[in-house]
Design an enzyme around this catalytic site. Sequence first.
Site, short mmCIF file in Angstrom:
data_model
loop_
_atom_site.label_atom_id
_atom_site.label_comp_id
_atom_site.label_asym_id
_atom_site.label_seq_id
_atom_site.Cartn_x
_atom_site.Cartn_y
_atom_site.Cartn_z
N ARG A 82 1.06 -1.21 0.06
CA ARG A 82 -0.15 -0.06 0.02
C ARG A 82 0.89 1.17 -0.03
O ARG A 82 1.74 1.35 0.90
CB ARG A 82 -1.09 -0.13 1.10
CG ARG A 82 -1.72 1.15 1.31
CD ARG A 82 -2.82 1.20 2.47
NE ARG A 82 -3.47 2.63 2.50
CZ ARG A 82 -3.03 3.35 3.36
NH1 ARG A 82 -2.69 3.16 4.64
NH2 ARG A 82 -3.89 4.61 3.51
N HIS A 126 -2.84 11.01 0.45
CA HIS A 126 -2.15 10.68 1.88
C HIS A 126 -1.57 12.04 2.47
O HIS A 126 -0.23 12.20 2.74
CB HIS A 126 -1.17 9.64 1.86
CG HIS A 126 -1.16 8.91 3.27
ND1 HIS A 126 -1.17 7.60 3.40
CD2 HIS A 126 -0.47 9.39 4.16
CE1 HIS A 126 -0.77 7.31 4.79
NE2 HIS A 126 -0.43 8.51 5.46
N GLU A 171 -7.29 8.62 6.12
CA GLU A 171 -7.46 9.43 7.47
C GLU A 171 -7.95 10.82 7.33
O GLU A 171 -7.44 11.60 7.95
CB GLU A 171 -6.21 9.25 8.32
CG GLU A 171 -5.76 7.79 8.51
CD GLU A 171 -4.49 7.62 9.24
OE1 GLU A 171 -4.05 8.68 9.53
OE2 GLU A 171 -4.44 6.49 9.73
N ASN A 296 -7.36 2.02 9.75
CA ASN A 296 -6.07 2.08 10.41
C ASN A 296 -6.27 2.11 11.84
O ASN A 296 -6.96 2.80 12.69
CB ASN A 296 -5.30 3.29 10.02
CG ASN A 296 -5.12 3.37 8.51
OD1 ASN A 296 -5.32 2.32 7.76
ND2 ASN A 296 -4.77 4.57 7.94
N TYR A 298 -4.31 1.85 15.82
CA TYR A 298 -2.84 1.84 16.59
C TYR A 298 -3.29 1.82 17.97
O TYR A 298 -2.74 1.38 18.71
CB TYR A 298 -2.45 3.27 16.27
CG TYR A 298 -1.80 3.42 14.76
CD1 TYR A 298 -2.36 3.96 13.85
CD2 TYR A 298 -0.35 2.96 14.64
CE1 TYR A 298 -1.97 3.98 12.51
CE2 TYR A 298 0.07 2.84 13.36
CZ TYR A 298 -0.74 3.35 12.26
OH TYR A 298 -0.17 3.18 10.96
N GLU A 355 -3.66 -0.29 7.96
CA GLU A 355 -2.36 0.32 8.78
C GLU A 355 -2.45 -0.12 10.13
O GLU A 355 -3.52 -0.19 10.74
CB GLU A 355 -2.27 2.01 8.91
CG GLU A 355 -1.62 2.56 7.60
CD GLU A 355 -1.45 4.01 7.89
OE1 GLU A 355 -1.17 4.51 9.02
OE2 GLU A 355 -1.75 4.89 7.14
O1 AZF Z 1 1.23 7.63 13.13
C1 AZF Z 1 1.65 6.39 12.18
C2 AZF Z 1 0.91 6.45 10.77
N1 AZF Z 1 -0.56 6.86 11.35
N2 AZF Z 1 -1.23 6.88 10.21
C3 AZF Z 1 -0.96 7.72 8.86
C4 AZF Z 1 0.61 7.53 8.57
O2 AZF Z 1 0.99 8.40 7.80
C5 AZF Z 1 1.33 7.84 9.95
O3 AZF Z 1 2.87 7.56 9.79
CA CA Z 2 -2.38 8.29 12.72
#
Ligand code: AZF
Ligand code: CA
Length: 451
Positions: A82, A126, A171, A296, A298, A355
């Site tokens: 990706r 992005h 995002e 995504n 985290y 992600e």
């Molecule tokens: O913070 C880690 C990742 N989170 N989502 C978007 C990515 O561009 C970031 O690096």
């Molecule tokens: Ca993020």
Amino acid sequence: MPNSATASARFPDGFLWGAATAAHQIEGSPLADGAGPSIWTRFAHTPGMIVNGDTGDIACDHYHRWKQDVALMRELGLKAYRFSTSWSRILPEGTGRVNQAGLDFYSRLVDELLENGIEPLLTLYHWDLPAALDDRGGWLNRDIAQWFAEYGDVLYRALDGRVKKWVTLNEPWVVTDGGYLHGALAPGHRSKYETPIATHNLMRAHGAAVQAYRATGKHEIGLVVNIEPKYPASDSADDAAAVKRAHAYMNEQYLDAALLGRYPPELKDIFGDAWPQWPQEDFDLIRQKLDFIGINYYTRSVTKAAQSYPLDAAVVKQPLGTYTETGWEVFPQGLVDLLVWAKDRYGNIPTYITENGAAFFDPPVAEGGRIRDPLRIDYLQKHLGAIRQAIAAGCDIRGYMVWSLLDNMEWSLGYSKRFGIVHVNYGTQERTPKDSAHYYSKIVASNGASL
Ligand SMILES: OC[C@H]1NNC[C@@H](O)[C@@H]1O
Ligand SMILES: [Ca+2]
């Protein structure tokens, strides 16, 4: 008959294992071969915006090392990759004139991926908006829906057929909360009034780009959102209300617009007089059939009521929690919970974890080129286990892209945070797979059985 452990260990046949990156974070050479500047080239060269004054001028020099990086993906046995395309490489002024050299870069990359048996997943946006469009209002200008669809159309015509999974936005919540409300990300605005407008135009642009794809594309297109499940700090009514606001603002807002054609009602409470009334035809544009969504993940947020702008909510650090270098709690259960929530709220749309990963303090390259990153291995193992649980709960999860293939530019944190399963020595640009890369490689080869 295999025992239940091994049977449940494997992921569904055809599960798409890959890794993710983004143009501005790895490519470098932002102005090479006719490319125009983006808001991130501008932001990074604004003193004080990025830790250590870092910029994306070199990054991982992927713009020149793309062939070796694909070879690295091949060595790791990845099935998919990706990445994102830089809008201002393709259209230096954001609209109109196409820069063929920019298009050629991505065309060559896609061909190299395919020749190495790696499926490309292409994200159109992005975060690196052409500076020329920001000068015309950027995400605050309603015309951007057309500008974005035009950009998508150039890529669809050039790459569709070789690229079979497209993503419009990465995002949108981070783009608006970071770029327009709190100002930590480009273009660095701090406005409660601009934020809903940027959100709405991002979603209109998403809809317009999907519509443009349906006119020429023959494959799949979706939206990628970051979801951070919210848990109450106590069983008080105030904390429950704070969770509701935070959840609506970060987790429901964008998928509700894209999939249900409306925003959650809490948004009006949060933004008050700064929340516009949008016409129905905007939602008719925004709500387009999607072939998949990307999530995504985290971390989670334990949330309490507090004086804060504009959510009146705050995150409560967990005394017994484990935290990553970016201050995020390691909480794999949050991934199970959010995937079940998304299935129940939106219907079981095909979903990719587009992600997931963590920044930990990695030791420098030890002798023999080995880099031990046990915390990242533990993080991956737990979150892949969570995905397996969600699949067992009936969620239609189709693939997983680890963030990230390479250590790279973590936006305003510059190169101070390392998310890669592969270490990058920014002085020499040498790549060194970390232990987590070898661990992940076995997962991919065994379709999860080695988890
Ligand atoms: O913070 C880690 C990742 N989170 N989502 C978007 C990515 O561009 C970031 O690096
Ligand atoms: Ca993020």
